[in-house]
Scaffold this active site. Structure first.
Site, PDB file in Angstrom:
ATOM      1  N   GLY A  31       7.596  21.544  -2.083  1.00 11.81           N
ATOM      2  CA  GLY A  31       8.323  20.877  -3.153  1.00 11.81           C
ATOM      3  C   GLY A  31       9.799  21.231  -3.181  1.00 11.81           C
ATOM      4  N   HIS A  37      13.306  17.294   3.857  1.00 13.56           N
ATOM      5  CA  HIS A  37      11.918  16.875   3.615  1.00 13.56           C
ATOM      6  C   HIS A  37      11.794  15.353   3.726  1.00 13.56           C
ATOM      7  CE1 HIS A  37      11.818  20.653   0.990  1.00 13.56           C
ATOM      8  NE2 HIS A  37      10.837  20.858   1.841  1.00 13.56           N
ATOM      9  N   SER A 185      17.763  23.550   2.932  1.00 12.52           N
ATOM     10  CA  SER A 185      16.645  24.413   2.560  1.00 12.52           C
ATOM     11  C   SER A 185      16.561  24.443   1.041  1.00 12.52           C
ATOM     12  CB  SER A 185      16.914  25.842   3.076  1.00 12.52           C
ATOM     13  OG  SER A 185      16.082  26.761   2.407  1.00 12.52           O
TER      14      SER A 185
END
Ligand code: PAF
Length: 289
Positions: A31, A37, A185
């Site tokens: 998450g 992502h 990140s």
């Protein structure tokens, strides 16, 4: 987009997808989704009929004193981002749902975790391999997508899939960077402005290493020293490791060959950042695998 919180429901849905003859791509995440992502999800989207992501901050991969409790979370923001990239299903279990009472099984690799981050994070890669194996059993994907920023993790998972004959294609996606070079990140959110500036030393040091390699330097010690001294020249930095190693076995090398992995972990303030690039003939890019 459907959000599923139980293992049983997720297994039933994935079984139905397979019975309908459709393929599944899985992107496991913890998450606090960022562009890195979302890129994994875009790749997954292109490779399968159904795109599933998991959002689960996995306690078994955090050691004592690590940032499990502070790990950033943003449920609503994550769901909004997932919806926009075309995710079909989000698996969001609780910790007790994943690790039921009496739980006692771990997946452990023999050699790969004994290198790089595994040295300062004992048990971390067993925790990763275990939860990823569980996620694979729950969602039964045809492909699974991981970032090359977590190079050792990608190597561990690829090895586990081979060793345990899991019928899953693993895709590694090149690291997505901020415009100034910082690898994306979730942990970048911990950095204050001064630390954020110093964090750029990781990418700068890799650019220096690539330049030395291109000029013909093949002594690992010379490149590692140059990288270390560039990073140490920036405030708030404390190097955990800088290593040059074989990109498959992660064993350190005495002389650089055709393909070499430069990997590093650096604390910037209290935040531990990792980054890596390949030093290889004829390449000035940091993509690999
Ligand atoms: O890379 C991550 O976010 C995690 O290590 C993973 C693969 C989702 C397992 O918890």
């Amino acid at each position: 987009m459907e959000v599923v919180e139980t293992v049983q429901e997720m297994q039933q849905i994935c079984e139905a997808i397979r019975l309908a003859g459709e393929t599944i791509a899985l992107v496991p995440t913890m998450g606090f989704l960022h562009q890195g992502h979302l890129e994994l999800m875009r790749v997954g989207r292109r490779h399968a009929d159904k795109l599933i992501i998991s959002i689960f901050v996995n306690p078994s991969q955090f050691g004592p004193g690590e940032d499990l409790d502070q790990y950033p979370r943003d449920r609503e923001g994550d769901l909004e981002k997932a919806r926009k990239v075309g995710v079909d299903l989000v698996f969001m279990p609780s910790a007790p749902e994943m690790y039921q009472e009496g739980y006692q099984t771990r997946v452990q690799l023999e050699k790969l975790p004994r290198h790089l981050c595994g040295l300062s994070r004992p048990g971390h890669f067993d925790g990763v391999a275990t939860v990823v194996a569980k996620l694979f059993n729950i969602t039964r994907p045809h492909i699974a997508v991981f970032g090359q920023k977590d190079y050792q993790q990608l190597t561990v998972i690829s090895r586990m899939v081979m060793d345990l004959n899991m019928d899953i294609r693993i895709i590694g996606v090149p690291t997505i960077r901020e415009p100034d070079g910082l690898a994306m990140s979730s942990r970048n959110s911990y950095l204050n402005p001064g630390e954020r500036k110093s964090a750029l030393s990781l990418k700068k040091s890799m650019d220096l290493a690539l330049e030395l390699f291109r000029e013909g330097e093949r002594r690992p010690g010379v490149i590692i020293d140059a990288v270390r001294s560039l990073i140490s020249g920036h405030p708030f930095t404390e190097i955990d490791y800088v290593a040059l190693c074989d990109p498959v076995t992660l064993d350190s090398v005495e002389v650089l060959g055709e393909r070499n992995l430069l990997a590093m972990a650096v604390r910037v303030g209290k935040t531990r950042l990792i980054d890596n690039c390949l030093l290889q003939n004829g390449s000035d890019r940091d993509d690999h695998i």
